[in-house]
Every structure is written in structure tokens, then in C-alpha cells.
Design an enzyme around this catalytic site. Structure first.
Site, PDB file in Angstrom:
ATOM      1  N   HIS A 116       3.313  -3.817   6.443  1.00 14.85           N
ATOM      2  CA  HIS A 116       2.240  -2.842   6.309  1.00 14.85           C
ATOM      3  C   HIS A 116       2.284  -1.845   7.454  1.00 14.85           C
ATOM      4  CE1 HIS A 116      -0.356  -4.528   3.016  1.00 14.85           C
ATOM      5  NE2 HIS A 116       0.419  -5.572   3.255  1.00 14.85           N
ATOM      6  N   HIS A 170       0.869  -1.173   0.000  1.00 10.43           N
ATOM      7  CA  HIS A 170       0.000   0.000   0.000  1.00 10.43           C
ATOM      8  C   HIS A 170       0.905   1.221   0.000  1.00 10.43           C
ATOM      9  CE1 HIS A 170      -3.295  -2.654   1.946  1.00 10.43           C
ATOM     10  NE2 HIS A 170      -3.473  -2.574   0.641  1.00 10.43           N
ATOM     11  N   GLU A 179       1.619   3.360   3.114  1.00 11.86           N
ATOM     12  CA  GLU A 179       2.138   2.703   4.312  1.00 11.86           C
ATOM     13  C   GLU A 179       3.639   2.541   4.113  1.00 11.86           C
ATOM     14  OE1 GLU A 179      -0.240  -0.805   4.885  1.00 11.86           O
ATOM     15  OE2 GLU A 179      -2.104   0.343   4.737  1.00 11.86           O
ATOM     16  N   GLU A 206       2.058  -5.633  10.614  1.00 12.81           N
ATOM     17  CA  GLU A 206       1.588  -4.255  10.764  1.00 12.81           C
ATOM     18  C   GLU A 206       2.531  -3.584  11.757  1.00 12.81           C
ATOM     19  OE1 GLU A 206      -0.959  -2.937   9.197  1.00 12.81           O
ATOM     20  OE2 GLU A 206      -2.013  -4.682   8.373  1.00 12.81           O
TER      21      GLU A 206
END
Length: 460
Positions: A216, A86, A89, A308
Site C-alpha cells: 500500500h 487501492h 496507491e 505501507e
């Protein structure tokens, strides 16, 4: 005095040449320069290559670390990191650039741990899978970046919802019977994916990756498959639920290896969320459709988790140093997890490697296959397992192997042709054959290491 000055200038030159970790945001041109700077400083252990191009024609560059760059060595596992899927990110992108700089610098400094890792592992690092989206996000900057600005590629497609859906096939097969691994792609898959997705799939097919992580931002947690939930209905409303793979315990171990090596992920309370031990099953968090994590597990030999890593999708530069030191040990530790379980060769009676041989572990309904030259890698937790190797045209072979907590156990299979004269004498006999296995710490199997000089919402 002249000798002292000469030594001083040599030391100064060495410091200038050594790749140092940089704490800045890298636009596309900066990223390319940073990777080539690492390659220039460590030419004997690195290689830069492109797996394809983005919609706008930017190369998707990978930097590889190996004692023989560009070559798959038998019984040496392949590992990959993917960042910036993404575009907005960005921490993963910067961490992977920093990781490349760190690996080079520590190898040059003779760090024994890093040297051994590079000499026993083929490491592939893709800092940015979505360089077009990053440039959109970077134009906004870290202070004003919106939640979705730059997330998608140039075609406004979320790349982590763009892989062929193999979960539906897998869930059907679990219920009604069918293959449990290497699920084939649909006939029209090429017309369904973006250029960045296409390049990544071809990359996966070219290399027999064993372990991977996708970086991410937007939360702080290690997420593991399945990402797509086996939906069920309560009064007509679909609900997501914990959806385990056959390797659920192994995936939990892999996720914890990162979480507990991270500076604060394992605490659980981050970004206003709470994840016990800093890990979560993706489907129990929320169901993700056509994601890359599940695709790796269902179509290749690769076990991938999603990391994440930051509450702030586009953290300011002054936060990058803290984030690097919070993630550095975890990034190195997770690569080391590729050296777990069993590995070995599948050969015929003439010691020729057999490709695409199926390796099955009794009690775990997920098989893997051997590579082009016959070597295989099966990640497993410490235990004793019954393992079978089979291939078309050969009698299967079954062994018992014990996996320890450290180095992988070497388990070789030599398969006999079904029509060979030796087998035809007694086709009614048990085809099971016990092959001795040895731990790789054995002097005959250990590769000698010689150092060279040298907010809140989930977005994945």
C-alpha cells in the site's frame, strides 16, 4: 576482427534480450506487456495466469516464478505479493513489476541467491488487484491526484473493507470456545464481495499460501495483524487497542524483517508519523474492518502483513528508482522468511498423504492444516515446540521439534488408522509417538540448486 565483431553483436543482443528494471508508470496495457516481456525472457521459470477479472473486465494477472511453473512441489512453500489494492496507491504496483524484472534478470545472470530462492520457493506476484481504480488515478497523474481519486473499484467499493468479517467470529471463539483457524465463510458471502475480492479469495483457496504481503501507500511502516480491534468503551466512546494474534511475536519478527531491510522504514520517523522500528500492530494504529490481512490469517494457512511504502500515494516517475533501491533488498528478504519454522509430510501407514490434517503447536492457539498432498508448513520462531498432527479417523501423533534460526526443520507425521489391527491391540496405551526430525541442511533433504543458463493518514 570478424570474431570480435561477432562477439560484440552477441553481447549486444544479450543485453537487449535481458529484462531490465524499468522506472516508469505502467498503465494496464503497459503492465501486461511488461509481464509478458519477463515471461519471454525467462520462459522456463515463469508463468502468467489470471485469477479473474475486474468489474470492467480487466484481467487480474499474476506472474509466477518457480523452477517448475504451474506445479506445486511437495515441501516447497507458496508465497505471494499483492499490489495496488487501492487503485491510487501505485508504488506497490511498480515495485512488483520491477521485482519480476529483477528476478528474471538475476536468474539469467546466475545470481546464486536468486537462483536458490526460485528453485526452493513458488513465488506468485499480483501487481494490481484493482486495475480499474488505477486507470482512474492515472488519468489524474501524480501531480494532481487527490487522496481518494481511484482508491475504490468501479463500484466505488474499498476492496480492503470487502472481505468477510471473520474477526468477530474469532473473538467470540476466543471467549466462549470454538475453532481457532480456517473459520468458515458466512453462507451469503458470495453476494457480499466484489469481483476482485471474489477472485482473490478463490486464488487463496486454490493455493496453500504460507506467507504474503499486501503493498500500500500513504505511510512508511510494516503493519501486522490483527487489523480489527477488540473495541472497548470509555464513557461511551469506542477506542481501538493493540489486538494481538496468537502469533504476535512471529508477526513482529516478520514485520521487522522488512523494516530493517528497507532503506529507511526502520528509522521510525516517516511522513510525519513515528512508528518504533518501523512496525505497528494494525489495530493499535486504528481498527480496520473486513480487511484482507486478517482474512488471510483466519481463513487460510497464510500469514500476511501489510506494507505501507510511500508518503506519496502516486509518486512521480523520477522517484521510482530511489524507491526501488530502498525496497529491493526488503522485497527479497521477506520472501526468504517463508523458509522458517517447521514443515513436513502427514501420511498414513501406507505413506499416502493426508490432506486437511490439523497441525497444532502447544502454547500457540492457532492451528494450520496440511495441503492436498499431505505437506504442511508452519512458520515459527527459533525455539523448542511440542507439535501434534491429527486427522479424522486417525490417532493423533505428537513430537518435540527444535527450530533453529535458519532453515526450517523437517518434521514428518505418520498417523495410524483408529480401526487398524495394530492399534486395537493396545488402545489404552499412550498414542503419542516421537518421530525423528531433521534439519533440511541434511544431504537427504536439501534440494540441489543448479543455476540454469540462462499523507500521514493510513490508507490500507
Amino acid at each position: 576482427m570478424a570474431v570480435m565483431l561477432g562477439s560484440f553483436f552477441k553481447l549486444l543482443l544479450l543485453c537487449e534480450l535481458a529484462a531490465s528494471v524499468s522506472f516508469i508508470h505502467h498503465r494496464y496495457d503497459d503492465l501486461v506487456r511488461a509481464l509478458y516481456n519477463v515471461q519471454n525472457q525467462c520462459p522456463y521459470i515463469t508463468r502468467i495466469y489470471s485469477i479473474g477479472k475486474s468489474v470492467l473486465g480487466r484481467n487480474l494477472y499474476v506472474i509466477e516464478f518457480s523452477d517448475n511453473p504451474g506445479i506445486h512441489e511437495l515441501l516447497e512453500p507458496e508465497f505471494k505479493y499483492v499490489g495496488n489494492m487501492h487503485g491510487n496507491e501505485v508504488l506497490g504496483r511498480e515495485l512488483l513489476i520491477q521485482l519480476a524484472e529483477f528476478l528474471c534478470e538475476e536468474y539469467r545472470n546466475g545470481n546464486e541467491r536468486i537462483t536458490r530462492l526460485i528453485q526452493t520457493t513458488r513465488i506468485h506476484i499480483l501487481p494490481s488487484m484493482n486495475p480499474d481504480g488505477y486507470e482512474v488515478a492515472a488519468e489524474q497523474g501524480p501531480r494532481t491526484n487527490g487522496y481518494l481519486i481511484g482508491r475504490y473499484n468501479k463500484h466505488d467499493v474499498d476492496l480492503n473493507r470487502n472481505f468477510p468479517d471473520l474477526n468477530t467470529v474469532m473473538f467470540y471463539n476466543e471467549k466462549y470456545g470454538g475453532t481457532n483457524h480456517h473459520i468458515p465463510l458466512p453462507d451469503n458471502w458470495i453476494n457480499q464481495v466484489e469481483p476482485e475480492t471474489m477472485a482473490t479469495i478463490k486464488w487463496m483457496k486454490k493455493h496453500n499460501f504460507v506467507l504474503s504481503a499486501n503493498l500500500h501507500g500513504g505511510a512508511v511502516v510494516a503493519n501486522y495483524p490483527y487489523d480489527k480491534s477488540k473495541d472497548y468503551r470509555i464513557r461511551g466512546v469506542r477506542r481501538s487497542t493493540y489486538t494481538a494474534t496468537p502469533d504476535d511475536k512471529l508477526f513482529k519478527k516478520l514485520a521487522k524483517s522488512y523494516s530493517y531491510s528497507h532503506g529507511w522504514m526502520h528509522h521510525g520517523f516517516n511522513c510525519g508519523d513515528y512508528f518504533p522500528e518501523g512496525i505497528t500492530n494494525g489495530a493499535s494504529w486504528y481498527s480496520l474492518y473486513k480487511g484482507m490481512q486478517d482474512f488471510n490469517y483466519l481463513h487460510t494457512n497464510c500469514f500476511e502483513i501489510t506494507l505501507e511504502l510511500s508518503c506519496d500515494k502516486f509518486p512521480p516517475e523520477e522517484d521510482l528508482e530511489r524507491e526501488w533501491y530502498g525496497n529491493r533488498e526488503a522485497l527479497i528478504t521477506f520472501i526468504g522468511e517463508v523458509h522458517r519454522g517447521i514443515k513436513g509430510m502427514v501420511t498414513d501407514e501406507n505413506n499416502n498423504g493426508i490432506s486437511n490434517a490439523v497441525i497444532s503447536v502447544h502454547g500457540i492457539a492457532h492451528d494450520i492444516t496440511s495441503g492436498e498432498d499431505g505437506d504442511y508448513f508452519r512458520l515459527l520462531l527459533p525455539n523448542t515446540y511440542t507439535v501434534t498432527a491429527s486427522a479424522d479417523g486417525y490417532y493423533p501423533s505428537t513430537v518435540t521439534a527444535t527450530v533453529g534460526p535458519a532453515e526450517p526443520t523437517l518434521v514428518n507425521f505418520q498417523l495410524k488408522h483408529e480401526k487398524s489391527s495394530s492399534d486395537s491391540k493396545d488402545k489404552s496405551s499412550d498414542s503419542k509417538e516421537k518421530i525423528p526430525h531433521r534439519n533440511l541442511n541434511s544431504k537427504n533433504y536439501t534440494k540441489k540448486v543448479v543455476p540454469r543458463s540462462a499523507n500521514r493518514r493510513r490508507s490500507s
